[in-house]
Scaffold this motif. Structure first.
Motif, mmCIF file in Angstrom:
data_model
loop_
_atom_site.group_PDB
_atom_site.id
_atom_site.type_symbol
_atom_site.label_atom_id
_atom_site.label_comp_id
_atom_site.label_asym_id
_atom_site.label_seq_id
_atom_site.Cartn_x
_atom_site.Cartn_y
_atom_site.Cartn_z
ATOM 1 N N HIS A 308 0.832 -1.219 -0.201
ATOM 2 C CA HIS A 308 0.199 0.125 0.012
ATOM 3 C C HIS A 308 0.862 1.426 0.030
ATOM 4 O O HIS A 308 0.445 2.389 -0.546
ATOM 5 C CB HIS A 308 -0.940 -0.140 1.193
ATOM 6 C CG HIS A 308 -1.879 1.198 1.267
ATOM 7 N ND1 HIS A 308 -2.080 2.092 2.465
ATOM 8 C CD2 HIS A 308 -2.775 1.540 0.172
ATOM 9 C CE1 HIS A 308 -2.840 2.886 2.085
ATOM 10 N NE2 HIS A 308 -3.605 2.765 0.804
ATOM 11 N N HIS A 309 1.809 1.319 0.673
ATOM 12 C CA HIS A 309 2.976 2.468 0.946
ATOM 13 C C HIS A 309 3.402 2.833 -0.476
ATOM 14 O O HIS A 309 3.399 4.000 -1.217
ATOM 15 C CB HIS A 309 4.159 2.130 1.686
ATOM 16 C CG HIS A 309 5.121 1.101 1.427
ATOM 17 N ND1 HIS A 309 4.578 -0.297 1.313
ATOM 18 C CD2 HIS A 309 6.214 1.173 1.037
ATOM 19 C CE1 HIS A 309 5.519 -1.131 1.090
ATOM 20 N NE2 HIS A 309 6.763 -0.344 0.630
ATOM 21 N N GLU A 310 3.761 1.744 -1.427
ATOM 22 C CA GLU A 310 4.131 2.036 -2.670
ATOM 23 C C GLU A 310 3.105 2.617 -3.801
ATOM 24 O O GLU A 310 3.243 3.278 -4.512
ATOM 25 C CB GLU A 310 4.799 0.642 -3.339
ATOM 26 C CG GLU A 310 5.834 0.170 -2.812
ATOM 27 C CD GLU A 310 6.469 -1.235 -3.229
ATOM 28 O OE1 GLU A 310 7.709 -1.250 -3.369
ATOM 29 O OE2 GLU A 310 5.722 -2.022 -3.856
ATOM 30 N N GLN A 311 1.842 1.951 -3.627
ATOM 31 C CA GLN A 311 0.575 2.363 -4.422
ATOM 32 C C GLN A 311 0.362 4.073 -4.032
ATOM 33 O O GLN A 311 0.323 4.767 -5.236
ATOM 34 C CB GLN A 311 -0.583 1.679 -3.916
ATOM 35 C CG GLN A 311 -0.637 0.314 -4.357
ATOM 36 C CD GLN A 311 -1.791 -0.448 -3.634
ATOM 37 O OE1 GLN A 311 -2.935 0.035 -3.624
ATOM 38 N NE2 GLN A 311 -1.659 -1.481 -2.897
ATOM 39 N N ILE A 312 0.426 4.534 -2.840
ATOM 40 C CA ILE A 312 0.331 5.905 -2.450
ATOM 41 C C ILE A 312 1.407 6.693 -3.285
ATOM 42 O O ILE A 312 1.092 7.824 -3.878
ATOM 43 C CB ILE A 312 0.470 6.103 -1.073
ATOM 44 C CG1 ILE A 312 -0.887 5.429 -0.299
ATOM 45 C CG2 ILE A 312 0.664 7.690 -0.770
ATOM 46 C CD1 ILE A 312 -0.954 5.782 1.210
ATOM 47 N N TYR A 313 2.745 6.205 -3.206
ATOM 48 C CA TYR A 313 3.681 6.813 -3.751
ATOM 49 C C TYR A 313 3.584 6.999 -5.540
ATOM 50 O O TYR A 313 3.947 7.720 -6.176
ATOM 51 C CB TYR A 313 5.151 6.512 -3.385
ATOM 52 C CG TYR A 313 6.157 7.044 -3.867
ATOM 53 C CD1 TYR A 313 6.500 8.340 -3.224
ATOM 54 C CD2 TYR A 313 7.109 6.890 -4.982
ATOM 55 C CE1 TYR A 313 7.621 9.159 -3.509
ATOM 56 C CE2 TYR A 313 8.222 7.749 -5.335
ATOM 57 C CZ TYR A 313 8.526 8.807 -4.704
ATOM 58 O OH TYR A 313 9.493 9.783 -5.091
ATOM 59 N N TRP A 314 3.397 5.710 -6.032
ATOM 60 C CA TRP A 314 3.184 5.781 -7.371
ATOM 61 C C TRP A 314 2.083 6.619 -8.058
ATOM 62 O O TRP A 314 2.420 7.457 -9.027
ATOM 63 C CB TRP A 314 2.726 4.166 -7.859
ATOM 64 C CG TRP A 314 3.833 3.174 -7.617
ATOM 65 C CD1 TRP A 314 5.235 3.245 -7.619
ATOM 66 C CD2 TRP A 314 3.508 1.850 -7.430
ATOM 67 N NE1 TRP A 314 5.638 2.230 -7.784
ATOM 68 C CE2 TRP A 314 4.756 1.091 -7.354
ATOM 69 C CE3 TRP A 314 2.291 0.808 -7.304
ATOM 70 C CZ2 TRP A 314 5.041 -0.356 -7.135
ATOM 71 C CZ3 TRP A 314 2.614 -0.337 -7.033
ATOM 72 C CH2 TRP A 314 3.609 -0.859 -7.016
ATOM 73 N N PHE A 315 1.029 6.551 -7.229
ATOM 74 C CA PHE A 315 -0.149 7.245 -7.830
ATOM 75 C C PHE A 315 0.059 8.702 -7.347
ATOM 76 O O PHE A 315 -0.360 9.706 -8.016
ATOM 77 C CB PHE A 315 -1.399 6.824 -7.365
ATOM 78 C CG PHE A 315 -2.061 5.828 -8.078
ATOM 79 C CD1 PHE A 315 -3.125 6.089 -8.687
ATOM 80 C CD2 PHE A 315 -1.480 4.610 -7.726
ATOM 81 C CE1 PHE A 315 -3.615 4.795 -9.671
ATOM 82 C CE2 PHE A 315 -2.015 3.311 -8.470
ATOM 83 C CZ PHE A 315 -3.175 3.636 -9.396
ATOM 84 N N GLY A 316 0.733 9.026 -6.568
ATOM 85 C CA GLY A 316 1.104 10.588 -6.038
ATOM 86 C C GLY A 316 2.008 11.121 -7.002
ATOM 87 O O GLY A 316 1.910 12.375 -6.975
ATOM 88 N N GLU A 317 2.903 10.696 -7.446
ATOM 89 C CA GLU A 317 4.021 11.231 -8.540
ATOM 90 C C GLU A 317 3.689 10.815 -9.870
ATOM 91 O O GLU A 317 4.179 11.696 -10.711
ATOM 92 C CB GLU A 317 5.460 10.363 -8.213
ATOM 93 C CG GLU A 317 5.820 10.512 -6.662
ATOM 94 C CD GLU A 317 6.007 11.948 -6.205
ATOM 95 O OE1 GLU A 317 6.673 12.698 -7.185
ATOM 96 O OE2 GLU A 317 5.447 12.526 -5.310
ATOM 97 N N ALA A 318 2.686 10.197 -10.488
ATOM 98 C CA ALA A 318 2.355 9.790 -11.715
ATOM 99 C C ALA A 318 1.951 10.932 -12.164
ATOM 100 O O ALA A 318 0.841 11.904 -11.683
ATOM 101 C CB ALA A 318 1.774 8.469 -11.680
ATOM 102 N N GLN A 319 2.189 11.170 -13.508
ATOM 103 C CA GLN A 319 1.529 12.131 -14.398
ATOM 104 C C GLN A 319 0.375 11.558 -15.255
ATOM 105 O O GLN A 319 -0.715 12.241 -15.818
ATOM 106 C CB GLN A 319 2.501 12.834 -15.279
ATOM 107 C CG GLN A 319 3.359 13.664 -14.697
ATOM 108 C CD GLN A 319 4.400 14.256 -15.539
ATOM 109 O OE1 GLN A 319 4.576 13.909 -16.835
ATOM 110 N NE2 GLN A 319 5.359 15.014 -14.924
ATOM 111 N N THR A 320 0.558 10.166 -15.634
ATOM 112 C CA THR A 320 -0.548 9.425 -16.346
ATOM 113 C C THR A 320 -0.549 8.147 -15.768
ATOM 114 O O THR A 320 0.077 7.442 -15.483
ATOM 115 C CB THR A 320 -0.092 9.242 -17.817
ATOM 116 O OG1 THR A 320 0.016 10.652 -18.542
ATOM 117 C CG2 THR A 320 -1.155 8.657 -18.602
ATOM 118 N N VAL A 321 -1.982 7.770 -15.357
ATOM 119 C CA VAL A 321 -2.216 6.286 -14.665
ATOM 120 C C VAL A 321 -3.261 5.790 -15.887
ATOM 121 O O VAL A 321 -4.261 6.485 -16.236
ATOM 122 C CB VAL A 321 -3.002 6.560 -13.378
ATOM 123 C CG1 VAL A 321 -3.080 5.170 -12.952
ATOM 124 C CG2 VAL A 321 -1.826 7.116 -12.627
#
Length: 400
Positions: A308-321
């Motif tokens: 979950h900690h990685e999910q928060i960071y991935w989505f927090g930093e991405a420009q396109t999901v």
């Protein structure tokens, strides 16, 4: 009933039958319902026992002009789940309710708060029946813990999206509004086996200075709360229950505190969230799609309770999901950069969930569809066709 269940499964499902039988047997005897901890209906306590802190109405961001085209698209072949018994009939607004309720029981087998006077499950939005999953009987009356101070229960949700948006976010909203009295401790009641994200939420609250006690109930136990904190949002469209974007920063700070010692993953401007080997909504052709997305600079990620900690960071930093419709789309709420969310859905089974979450986070949104869905909501795609759509979307947004 979920649409992935077969006609045969629905016809011979014994849970609705058991629910009706138990309700008929215990109906004339409220004392018997409490004795067997079977609470089949919803209701709201007498006003004299309710300290209402907030009852506000929020209009959703998806109604804004910037989402008009996408809104019209997902409304075609719409399979949003609607609660026909909700007393708030507008699907485009939500009622946000915070209240302290006196004398509430929390049975350990369901973790659903119950008004001790009427034996009804606490619900501000409906007076309808519950179902077997939230009301089945158990010997919880044999062992009662009396807890002073503010108490809140977190039911054992298995769906990441609903747990985050329906339960934890309204609670974060209430705590962000500082509804607890100065120095007042909060007791959080869970099942004995605690969801990892819930455990992290509790640890994060402690990390930011909220005095929290944690009570784990066995199925045969219950809590009697003198002062129960009811924090929920209500909408007749169950895809749009999330209505507290003001709490996103607070919730992020809670999880940041919980995950302070976890290493940060590598950030990527473009990510594709795969569902992996899930039971539902498998996508035939996804492997070829993933190859094409990698060639376009997408990092492929997969969500689990343990990362979950990685999910928060991935989505927090991405420009396109980009992601297939599912619970993982709730991670768009962690976005910091107002990114673009591209949601892949079956042609004949569209929901407004992804659009709603993206709009509440201020993100852009584009839907892409594959073939009609089959058993277990699985569907096929033409990978080349989907990639052409993705290319067209990205060309319209060169900064993505």
């Amino acid at each position: 009933m979920a649409r992935h269940h077969s006609t045969l499964h629905r016809k011979f499902d014994v849970k609705p039958i058991a629910f009706r039988v138990m309700k008929g047997v215990t109906g004339p005897y409220p004392v018997l319902r409490k004795a067997v901890s079977f609470f089949p209906d919803f209701g709201w306590p007498d006003a004299a026992r309710v300290d209402l802190q907030e009852d506000s109405v929020r209009s959703f961001n998806l109604l804004k002009e910037r989402y008009s085209r996408q809104r019209a698209f997902v409304r075609s072949h719409d399979v949003d789940v609607v609660n026909a018994h909700c007393r708030f009939p507008d699907p485009d607004t939500a009622h946000r309710v915070i209240a302290f309720v006196a004398d509430v029981l929390v049975p350990g087998h369901t973790l659903t708060p119950v008004d001790s006077a009427t034996g009804k499950q606490l619900a501000f939005d409906t007076t309808a029946d519950s179902n077997w999953h939230f009301a089945y009987p158990a010997p919880a009356a044999f062992s009662t813990r009396h807890v002073e101070g503010a108490v809140v229960a977190i039911p054992p949700y298995k769906h990441y999206g609903h747990l985050l948006t329906d339960v934890l976010m309204p609670l974060a909203y209430a705590l962000h509004r500082e509804v607890l009295a100065p120095g007042e401790a909060l007791t959080i009641v869970t099942a004995r086996t605690v969801n990892p994200m819930v455990q992290s939420f509790i640890e994060g609250l402690r990390g930011i200075g909220v005095p929290v006690s944690h009570v784990k109930l066995a199925p045969w136990e219950r809590v009697h709360a003198r002062r129960y904190l009811y924090a929920r949002s209500h909408c007749c469209n169950l895809e749009r229950v999330f209505a507290t974007p003001e709490a996103l920063g607070y919730a992020r700070s809670v999880f940041d505190a919980a995950y302070a010692d976890r290493p940060r993953p590598e950030a990527a401007p473009r990510i594709y969230l795969t569902r992996g080997q899930t039971r539902l909504r498998q996508v035939t052709g996804e492997a070829e799609l993933i190859e094409g997305l990698r060639a376009r600079g997408f990092r492929i990620v997969e969500a689990s309770w343990s990362n979950h900690h990685e999910q928060i960071y991935w989505f927090g930093e991405a420009q396109t999901v980009m992601a297939v419709h599912g619970a993982g789309l709730a991670n768009i709420l962690w976005a910091r950069r107002q990114p673009l969310l591209i949601e892949l859905m079956a042609q004949n089974a569209r929901k407004s969930t992804g659009l709603h979450w993206a709009a509440e986070a201020g993100a852009d949104y584009e839907p892409v569809v594959g073939e009609p869905e089959g058993p277990k909501q699985a569907f096929s795609i033409d990978p080349a066709a989907v990639l052409r759509e993705v290319d067209a979307i990205l060309e319209r947004r060169p900064m993505r």
